[in-house]
Design a protein around this motif. Structure first.
Motif, PDB file in Angstrom:
ATOM      1  N   GLU A   1     -59.449  71.255 -17.633  1.00 45.52           N
ATOM      2  CA  GLU A   1     -59.181  72.176 -16.528  1.00 45.52           C
ATOM      3  C   GLU A   1     -58.041  73.140 -16.821  1.00 45.52           C
ATOM      4  N   ASP A   2     -57.285  72.879 -17.879  1.00 45.36           N
ATOM      5  CA  ASP A   2     -56.215  73.787 -18.268  1.00 45.36           C
ATOM      6  C   ASP A   2     -56.742  74.795 -19.285  1.00 45.36           C
ATOM      7  N   GLY A   3     -56.050  75.898 -19.422  1.00 47.24           N
ATOM      8  CA  GLY A   3     -56.506  76.933 -20.337  1.00 47.24           C
ATOM      9  C   GLY A   3     -56.112  76.664 -21.778  1.00 47.24           C
ATOM     10  N   VAL A   4     -56.592  77.527 -22.650  1.00 48.89           N
ATOM     11  CA  VAL A   4     -56.262  77.416 -24.073  1.00 48.89           C
ATOM     12  C   VAL A   4     -55.540  78.677 -24.555  1.00 48.89           C
ATOM     13  N   GLY A   5     -54.821  79.331 -23.657  1.00 45.02           N
ATOM     14  CA  GLY A   5     -54.067  80.509 -24.049  1.00 45.02           C
ATOM     15  C   GLY A   5     -52.917  80.144 -24.970  1.00 45.02           C
ATOM     16  N   GLY A   6     -52.412  81.141 -25.692  1.00 41.92           N
ATOM     17  CA  GLY A   6     -51.299  80.904 -26.584  1.00 41.92           C
ATOM     18  C   GLY A   6     -51.644  80.105 -27.816  1.00 41.92           C
ATOM     19  N   LEU A   7     -52.899  80.161 -28.239  1.00 41.91           N
ATOM     20  CA  LEU A   7     -53.314  79.404 -29.417  1.00 41.91           C
ATOM     21  C   LEU A   7     -52.688  79.963 -30.694  1.00 41.91           C
ATOM     22  N   PRO A   8     -52.484  79.109 -31.698  1.00 43.27           N
ATOM     23  CA  PRO A   8     -51.993  79.578 -32.996  1.00 43.27           C
ATOM     24  C   PRO A   8     -53.145  80.197 -33.783  1.00 43.27           C
ATOM     25  N   LEU A   9     -53.536  81.403 -33.384  1.00 47.80           N
ATOM     26  CA  LEU A   9     -54.745  82.014 -33.939  1.00 47.80           C
ATOM     27  C   LEU A   9     -54.656  82.242 -35.444  1.00 47.80           C
ATOM     28  N   ALA A  10     -53.471  82.625 -35.930  1.00 48.26           N
ATOM     29  CA  ALA A  10     -53.334  82.869 -37.366  1.00 48.26           C
ATOM     30  C   ALA A  10     -53.562  81.583 -38.152  1.00 48.26           C
ATOM     31  N   GLU A  11     -53.003  80.470 -37.659  1.00 46.30           N
ATOM     32  CA  GLU A  11     -53.164  79.194 -38.366  1.00 46.30           C
ATOM     33  C   GLU A  11     -54.614  78.708 -38.287  1.00 46.30           C
ATOM     34  N   LEU A  12     -55.271  78.915 -37.140  1.00 48.87           N
ATOM     35  CA  LEU A  12     -56.672  78.524 -37.015  1.00 48.87           C
ATOM     36  C   LEU A  12     -57.555  79.332 -37.967  1.00 48.87           C
ATOM     37  N   LYS A  13     -57.218  80.608 -38.131  1.00 50.44           N
ATOM     38  CA  LYS A  13     -57.967  81.443 -39.073  1.00 50.44           C
ATOM     39  C   LYS A  13     -57.780  80.950 -40.501  1.00 50.44           C
ATOM     40  N   ARG A  14     -56.560  80.579 -40.841  1.00 55.21           N
ATOM     41  CA  ARG A  14     -56.301  80.042 -42.177  1.00 55.21           C
ATOM     42  C   ARG A  14     -57.039  78.714 -42.373  1.00 55.21           C
ATOM     43  N   LEU A  15     -57.064  77.904 -41.321  1.00 52.20           N
ATOM     44  CA  LEU A  15     -57.800  76.637 -41.385  1.00 52.20           C
ATOM     45  C   LEU A  15     -59.273  76.884 -41.685  1.00 52.20           C
ATOM     46  N   ALA A  16     -59.869  77.878 -41.015  1.00 54.06           N
ATOM     47  CA  ALA A  16     -61.276  78.193 -41.247  1.00 54.06           C
ATOM     48  C   ALA A  16     -61.508  78.644 -42.686  1.00 54.06           C
ATOM     49  N   GLY A  17     -60.566  79.434 -43.222  1.00 54.60           N
ATOM     50  CA  GLY A  17     -60.696  79.883 -44.598  1.00 54.60           C
ATOM     51  C   GLY A  17     -60.645  78.727 -45.584  1.00 54.60           C
ATOM     52  N   LYS A  18     -59.710  77.803 -45.367  1.00 62.59           N
ATOM     53  CA  LYS A  18     -59.608  76.633 -46.227  1.00 62.59           C
ATOM     54  C   LYS A  18     -60.854  75.759 -46.122  1.00 62.59           C
ATOM     55  N   ALA A  19     -61.378  75.605 -44.885  1.00 61.14           N
ATOM     56  CA  ALA A  19     -62.580  74.795 -44.693  1.00 61.14           C
ATOM     57  C   ALA A  19     -63.782  75.429 -45.388  1.00 61.14           C
ATOM     58  N   GLY A  20     -63.866  76.761 -45.347  1.00 59.88           N
ATOM     59  CA  GLY A  20     -64.952  77.448 -46.031  1.00 59.88           C
ATOM     60  C   GLY A  20     -64.925  77.200 -47.529  1.00 59.88           C
ATOM     61  N   LEU A  21     -63.725  77.229 -48.113  1.00 57.86           N
ATOM     62  CA  LEU A  21     -63.587  76.944 -49.541  1.00 57.86           C
ATOM     63  C   LEU A  21     -63.943  75.489 -49.846  1.00 57.86           C
ATOM     64  N   ALA A  22     -63.544  74.578 -48.940  1.00 57.74           N
ATOM     65  CA  ALA A  22     -63.862  73.162 -49.141  1.00 57.74           C
ATOM     66  C   ALA A  22     -65.369  72.933 -49.114  1.00 57.74           C
ATOM     67  N   PHE A  23     -66.066  73.619 -48.196  1.00 61.79           N
ATOM     68  CA  PHE A  23     -67.519  73.497 -48.151  1.00 61.79           C
ATOM     69  C   PHE A  23     -68.147  74.039 -49.432  1.00 61.79           C
ATOM     70  N   GLN A  24     -67.592  75.134 -49.929  1.00 59.30           N
ATOM     71  CA  GLN A  24     -68.122  75.729 -51.154  1.00 59.30           C
ATOM     72  C   GLN A  24     -67.988  74.743 -52.319  1.00 59.30           C
ATOM     73  N   VAL A  25     -66.829  74.091 -52.430  1.00 59.92           N
ATOM     74  CA  VAL A  25     -66.615  73.098 -53.479  1.00 59.92           C
ATOM     75  C   VAL A  25     -67.578  71.922 -53.302  1.00 59.92           C
ATOM     76  N   TYR A  26     -67.725  71.463 -52.048  1.00 61.64           N
ATOM     77  CA  TYR A  26     -68.627  70.341 -51.760  1.00 61.64           C
ATOM     78  C   TYR A  26     -70.057  70.665 -52.177  1.00 61.64           C
ATOM     79  N   LEU A  27     -70.516  71.876 -51.853  1.00 64.28           N
ATOM     80  CA  LEU A  27     -71.873  72.278 -52.207  1.00 64.28           C
ATOM     81  C   LEU A  27     -72.032  72.396 -53.723  1.00 64.28           C
ATOM     82  N   LEU A  28     -71.012  72.912 -54.400  1.00 63.73           N
ATOM     83  CA  LEU A  28     -71.077  73.025 -55.857  1.00 63.73           C
ATOM     84  C   LEU A  28     -71.122  71.641 -56.511  1.00 63.73           C
ATOM     85  N   LYS A  29     -70.356  70.701 -55.970  1.00 59.49           N
ATOM     86  CA  LYS A  29     -70.391  69.332 -56.497  1.00 59.49           C
ATOM     87  C   LYS A  29     -71.789  68.740 -56.363  1.00 59.49           C
TER      88      LYS A  29
END
Length: 201
Positions: free
Chosen positions: A167-195
């Motif tokens: 019921e509470d909002g999600v304003g004030g999110l650490p958007l820059a860190e979440l974006k970096r997290l997505a980038g790292k996860a994308g690379l991890a998936f790429q490595v996983y698929l290559l393996k």
């Protein structure tokens, strides 16, 4: 996850708040004691994703980073032309219902714009039939608002992170860190698929 080979153009849905629009009018949803530790949490997630052996290792790292940010968290994977529930945790989340989620990518849902290239969704969960499956899996009423972020490998969506604070909002999110997290996860998936390709060759 399997990579989609061809997908019909999704039906346009209600547009989310554009990624470039600053969200400054609400208090941070991250507890003060955690804000200073986000860089450490991101570092831990990065370390965990460096030597992944299973897809769940990636989900563990993403959900672990998001635990102090969102009360309810889900990971969904794009398999072929269907968005399928993968992992869920947090207050009231029903893991069995999460695994039952199967949303066609070419039908209106909160994922429509994200599949067309929108960076993230930040706002109320739209009133669409398929979005009701998300509410069911979350174990309660629709949230005040929510955040949904795609993870991409070479511009192709492979999965989504969903988070809300009930019921509470999600304003004030650490958007820059979440974006970096997505980038790292994308690379991890790429490595996983290559393996996987190396093992199969």
């Amino acid at each position: 996850p399997e990579q989609p080979t061809q997908r019909e153009e999704p039906i346009p849905a209600e547009e989310p708040i554009p990624a470039e629009e600053p969200i400054t009018q609400r208090e941070s949803s991250v507890p003060e004691e955690e804000e200073g530790g986000l860089e450490a949490l991101l570092g831990a997630a990065s370390q965990a994703m460096q030597n992944v052996e299973m897809r769940d290792d990636i989900a563990d790292a993403i959900l672990g980073f998001c635990a102090p940010i969102f009360r309810r968290r889900m990971m969904l994977v794009l398999r072929g032309s269907t968005v399928m529930g993968w992992r869920g945790e947090g207050a009231g989340v029903d893991q069995k219902a999460v695994r039952a989620i199967a949303i066609p990518a070419d039908e209106p849902s909160i994922f429509t714009g994200l599949l067309q290239g929108v960076e993230f969704w930040l706002g109320p969960l739209p009133s669409m039939p398929h979005n009701a499956d998300l509410t069911l899996a979350l174990g309660g009423p629709a949230p005040e608002d929510c955040y949904v972020m795609p993870v991409r490998v070479r511009d192709r969506v492979v999965c989504f992170l969903y988070g809300d604070n009930q019921e509470d909002g999600v304003g004030g999110l650490p958007l820059a860190e979440l974006k970096r997290l997505a980038g790292k996860a994308g690379l991890a998936f790429q490595v996983y698929l290559l393996k996987g390709k190396i093992r199969a060759s």
